[in-house]
Design a protein around this motif. Sequence first.
Motif, PDB file in Angstrom:
ATOM      1  N   SER A   1       0.895  -1.068  -0.139  1.00 49.23           N
ATOM      2  CA  SER A   1      -0.036   0.055   0.059  1.00 49.23           C
ATOM      3  C   SER A   1       0.924   1.303  -0.068  1.00 49.23           C
ATOM      4  O   SER A   1       1.935   1.234   0.826  1.00 49.23           O
ATOM      5  CB  SER A   1      -0.934   0.016   1.131  1.00 49.23           C
TER       6      SER A   1
ATOM      7  N   SER B   1      -7.179  -0.028  -4.984  1.00 49.67           N
ATOM      8  CA  SER B   1      -8.073   0.983  -5.188  1.00 49.67           C
ATOM      9  C   SER B   1      -7.232   2.302  -4.988  1.00 49.67           C
ATOM     10  O   SER B   1      -6.176   2.239  -4.362  1.00 49.67           O
ATOM     11  CB  SER B   1      -9.095   1.037  -3.847  1.00 49.67           C
TER      12      SER B   1
ATOM     13  N   SER C   1      -3.148  -0.658  -2.569  1.00 49.85           N
ATOM     14  CA  SER C   1      -4.136   0.609  -2.463  1.00 49.85           C
ATOM     15  C   SER C   1      -3.118   1.791  -2.454  1.00 49.85           C
ATOM     16  O   SER C   1      -2.289   1.826  -1.699  1.00 49.85           O
ATOM     17  CB  SER C   1      -4.994   0.532  -1.374  1.00 49.85           C
TER      18      SER C   1
END
Length: 278
Positions: free
Chosen positions: A55, A95, A75
């Motif tokens: 991430s 995302s 993400s």
Amino acid sequence: MHTQEFLEQSPGLNGYKGTLDSDFNQTDLRGISLSRADLTGMDLRGKDLSNANLSETNLSGANLIRANLTGANLSGANLVRATLSEADLTRVNLSEANLSEANLIKCILTNAGLNRANLRLAVLSAANLNQANLSEANLTRAVLISALMTFANLTGADLSEVSLTGADLTGAILAEANLTKTNLTGATLVRATLCGARLNETNLTAVNLTEANLSRAEMSSLVITGANFSRAILSRARFNRTDLTGVNLSGAMMHDGTLTLQSEMKSDSLPIDAKLQI
């Protein structure tokens, strides 16, 4: 970069006990935490990064060809111009990741989370995005030729000027999506949902929209030769400045019983501003 220098500059590696060299050679990276690490341009070809925490990691320009990223958390990661061709990204969390200009040819993104991701100018030809979540993603000018996108969620996504030639979008959700100047030649959208979608100057040549839901869809200046709208839902849909000659509208359904046409048509087709009774 030497191992110690890399460790000092990569706080996401805190707690990792394995042996790590600059190229990650002979290192088992499954489940590793590399969150917020700077891996710019790193060669990770064929590496197993399944279930890794990446991430907000900087992977811009990284080489991830045929890498295994199954279930990984990416993400917010920076993957600008990264190469992920033939990589396995099944169930990966991307995302809000930045994948602009990335190479994702033939990669597997089944059930991947790409909501609000930036895929501007990315190349995803022949990629598998079945059941992926691309809601509100930016795919402007991306290339998805022959991509598999069955039952993908593209709600509110920006697909303007995207090439989707020959793509399979069976059952996909494209509600409120922007498909302005998108090339969908030969694409399959059987039972797809395009409620409120914008299809302005879109190329729908030979597109199969059988049983698709296009209620409230905004369609103007389409290239639509050979398109199939049989049994499609066209309630409150508008075809503006579009020649519907040769288009298959058999069994098309409107809840209000009419379809408004404001088209520039040939003399042997329906007149301007006609009400088509189905």
